[in-house]
Enzyme design. Structure first.
Site, mmCIF file in Angstrom:
data_model
loop_
_atom_site.group_PDB
_atom_site.id
_atom_site.type_symbol
_atom_site.label_atom_id
_atom_site.label_comp_id
_atom_site.label_asym_id
_atom_site.label_seq_id
_atom_site.Cartn_x
_atom_site.Cartn_y
_atom_site.Cartn_z
ATOM 1 N N GLU A 148 -87.036 15.733 18.419
ATOM 2 C CA GLU A 148 -85.658 15.433 18.804
ATOM 3 C C GLU A 148 -85.447 13.941 18.883
ATOM 4 O O GLU A 148 -86.367 13.204 19.210
ATOM 5 C CB GLU A 148 -85.377 15.973 20.217
ATOM 6 C CG GLU A 148 -85.214 17.448 20.271
ATOM 7 C CD GLU A 148 -85.035 17.940 21.701
ATOM 8 O OE1 GLU A 148 -84.485 17.194 22.542
ATOM 9 O OE2 GLU A 148 -85.454 19.070 21.957
ATOM 10 N N CYS A 196 -82.969 7.011 20.897
ATOM 11 C CA CYS A 196 -84.177 7.386 21.642
ATOM 12 C C CYS A 196 -84.991 8.307 20.728
ATOM 13 O O CYS A 196 -84.526 9.390 20.380
ATOM 14 C CB CYS A 196 -83.713 8.105 22.912
ATOM 15 S SG CYS A 196 -85.018 8.967 23.771
ATOM 16 N N CYS A 234 -96.415 17.366 23.238
ATOM 17 C CA CYS A 234 -97.044 16.353 24.083
ATOM 18 C C CYS A 234 -98.238 16.972 24.789
ATOM 19 O O CYS A 234 -98.219 18.138 25.167
ATOM 20 C CB CYS A 234 -96.013 15.851 25.107
ATOM 21 S SG CYS A 234 -96.610 14.476 26.106
ATOM 22 N N CYS A 239 -96.383 16.777 31.965
ATOM 23 C CA CYS A 239 -95.690 16.387 33.205
ATOM 24 C C CYS A 239 -94.843 17.580 33.668
ATOM 25 O O CYS A 239 -94.202 18.251 32.860
ATOM 26 C CB CYS A 239 -94.822 15.151 32.974
ATOM 27 S SG CYS A 239 -95.789 13.729 32.419
ATOM 28 N N CYS A 282 -91.056 17.904 32.617
ATOM 29 C CA CYS A 282 -90.679 17.443 31.283
ATOM 30 C C CYS A 282 -90.835 18.590 30.282
ATOM 31 O O CYS A 282 -91.881 19.239 30.232
ATOM 32 C CB CYS A 282 -91.544 16.257 30.885
ATOM 33 S SG CYS A 282 -91.136 15.597 29.259
ATOM 34 N N CYS A 300 -85.064 15.565 26.957
ATOM 35 C CA CYS A 300 -85.621 15.587 25.614
ATOM 36 C C CYS A 300 -86.720 16.634 25.503
ATOM 37 O O CYS A 300 -87.563 16.747 26.378
ATOM 38 C CB CYS A 300 -86.184 14.218 25.261
ATOM 39 S SG CYS A 300 -85.607 13.700 23.678
HETATM 40 N N1 SAH Z 1 -94.216 9.991 27.537
HETATM 41 C C1 SAH Z 1 -93.376 8.901 27.872
HETATM 42 C C2 SAH Z 1 -91.994 8.934 27.246
HETATM 43 C C3 SAH Z 1 -91.240 10.229 27.228
HETATM 44 S S1 SAH Z 1 -90.225 10.766 28.560
HETATM 45 C C4 SAH Z 1 -93.259 8.737 29.375
HETATM 46 O O1 SAH Z 1 -93.745 9.591 30.087
HETATM 47 O O2 SAH Z 1 -92.741 7.734 29.815
HETATM 48 C C5 SAH Z 1 -89.097 9.505 28.996
HETATM 49 C C6 SAH Z 1 -88.772 9.519 30.495
HETATM 50 O O3 SAH Z 1 -88.016 10.696 30.854
HETATM 51 C C7 SAH Z 1 -90.012 9.536 31.375
HETATM 52 O O4 SAH Z 1 -89.851 8.650 32.445
HETATM 53 C C8 SAH Z 1 -90.053 10.967 31.850
HETATM 54 O O5 SAH Z 1 -90.813 11.115 33.010
HETATM 55 C C9 SAH Z 1 -88.574 11.264 32.031
HETATM 56 N N2 SAH Z 1 -88.246 12.683 32.104
HETATM 57 C C10 SAH Z 1 -88.823 13.709 31.466
HETATM 58 N N3 SAH Z 1 -88.255 14.877 31.794
HETATM 59 C C11 SAH Z 1 -87.278 14.579 32.676
HETATM 60 C C12 SAH Z 1 -86.339 15.361 33.394
HETATM 61 N N4 SAH Z 1 -86.289 16.681 33.268
HETATM 62 N N5 SAH Z 1 -85.467 14.722 34.219
HETATM 63 C C13 SAH Z 1 -85.503 13.383 34.366
HETATM 64 N N6 SAH Z 1 -86.381 12.582 33.714
HETATM 65 C C14 SAH Z 1 -87.272 13.174 32.891
#
Ligand code: SAH
Length: 373
Positions: free
Chosen positions: A124, A137, A144, A148, A151, A365
């Site tokens: 995406e 973005c 991944c 997390c 995420c 995302c």
């Molecule tokens: N892997 C990288 C980049 C991808 S995510 C990283 O972890 O930084 C980009 C940002 O979006 C990260 O800070 C991640 O923690 C946040 N993110 C992911 N899912 C989210 C959600 N459901 N709500 C808010 N922020 C989120």
């Protein structure tokens, strides 16, 4: 280098062709002459490839302009090249690594693009237009590994790294959707950019080239969940890129629950590495902190965060959680978020609270991809 066509065809490769218009792998190349997406080459590599084809080196500059200024999608459109050279280039390279399979949202507002790849995989990207900005973005991996908790990107596991050509391809798709080249690039889509270090850095150098897409390094943001070896390497690159580190918790016990990577790279080491990074690069780091109701948004946690970050030259970016399926958390209440930011600001930190449709889309995302798997 990785090529967009190296990956074996998935069972869905054929249908991807029908949906996306992207050619399947090895469609016109013999296996011993691997095809390569031309957008994965640096300018000097393109010049070397032309030398190998017996063409004068000034052609590299011409082709570069066709690729990144005119942004052509067919070799025939490169009008100032001899037909014979175009034919030889077409045999050796491909012009498309990524195609827009589905676009949600309206032009002029935030849009999400489901990007089809040549092997049938998809990622995406999100377009976030603002007054003078055209931000894109992009994703750096298919899926991944980092898992997390909140995420969506890792929910279906990890498939593979993206090649530089596939990352640059996303920037070109954004240029098409915007009708103009993007002004800002952020690596906050699917994947962990520092876990695909070489291809991400290569893509950064390609889009950074002044006489092409010309995306200045300071307009490129790399976001990481805290992969320390990658951070150390990045500090030595001499690049002026912006760095975001996803923190989300002020202590290891909570952070490890939200970000399993914390067990491998805990906060004391991560913050020491961040400190070295700021000293070495003289750049300020942005810490991302997703506010989750009753999980990480208490006043005491704001105090602890302020103490933790006090020794660093940094910014804090607070983003209310975007609800995702499979994670029970909710975004913090607006009053709690305001209190949290006030605590940080009073402690002398430079903190901002963001909540826009574009950010919600980017924070979410991975969800569109998951929905389409
Ligand atoms: N892997 C990288 C980049 C991808 S995510 C990283 O972890 O930084 C980009 C940002 O979006 C990260 O800070 C991640 O923690 C946040 N993110 C992911 N899912 C989210 C959600 N459901 N709500 C808010 N922020 C989120």
């Amino acid at each position: 280098m990785n090529s967009g066509f190296k990956h074996s065809s998935s069972p869905r490769g054929t249908s991807a062709k029908a949906e996306s218009g992207v050619k399947p792998p090895h469609s016109k190349f013999s296996p011993d002459v691997p095809s390569r997406v031309i957008h994965g080459l640096l300018l000097d590599e393109l010049a070397a490839a032309l030398r190998a084809l017996g063409a004068p080196v000034f052609r590299a500059q011409q082709i570069w302009r066709w690729l990144y200024v005119q942004r052509v999608t067919a070799w025939d459109q490169m009008k100032n090249l001899p037909a014979e050279l175009r034919a030889r280039l077409a045999e050796r390279f491909d012009l498309q690594a990524a195609a827009a399979r589905e676009i949600t949202g309206e032009p002029g507002a935030a849009q999400k693009i489901l990007v089809g790849l040549t092997d049938g995989e998809c990622v995406e990207e999100v377009l976030i237009p603002a007054a003078e900005r055209r931000t894109v973005c992009v994703s750096s991996q298919v899926g991944c590994k980092f898992g997390c908790a909140f995420c969506a990107s890792g929910q279906a596991g990890f498939r593979r790294n993206l090649s530089a050509g596939e990352i640059v391809g996303q920037v070109l798709l954004a240029a098409t959707a915007y009708g103009n080249r993007p002004t800002h690039l952020v690596f906050m889509g699917v994947g962990e950019p520092l876990d695909n270090y070489d291809e991400v850095l290569r893509a950064i150098r390609i889009v950074n080239q002044p006489d092409g897409l010309g995306l200045g390094a300071r307009r490129i943001t790399l976001s990481t969940c805290g992969v320390i070896p990658g951070l150390r390497r990045l500090a030595g690159e001499g690049l002026q890129v912006e760095l975001s580190v996803s923190l989300h918790a002020p202590d290891d016990a909570l952070r490890a629950r939200l970000l399993p990577v914390d067990r491998r790279y805990p906060l004391p080491e991560l913050l020491a590495t961040c400190r070295d990074y700021t000293v070495q690069t003289k750049r300020i780091i942005t810490f991302e902190y997703t506010l989750i109701k009753n999980v990480n948004d208490a006043a005491g946690q704001a105090d602890a965060l302020a103490r933790l970050l006090a020794p660093l030259s940094c910014r804090v970016n607070l983003i209310p959680l975007s609800p995702v399926a499979g994670f029970a958390g909710e975004p913090s209440l607006p009053e709690t978020a305001k209190l949290f930011i006030r605590t940080l600001t009073r402690a002398g930190l430079n903190a901002t609270l963001r909540d826009s449709q574009g950010l919600r889309l980017h924070a979410a995302c991975g969800q569109l991809r998951i929905a389409r798997l």
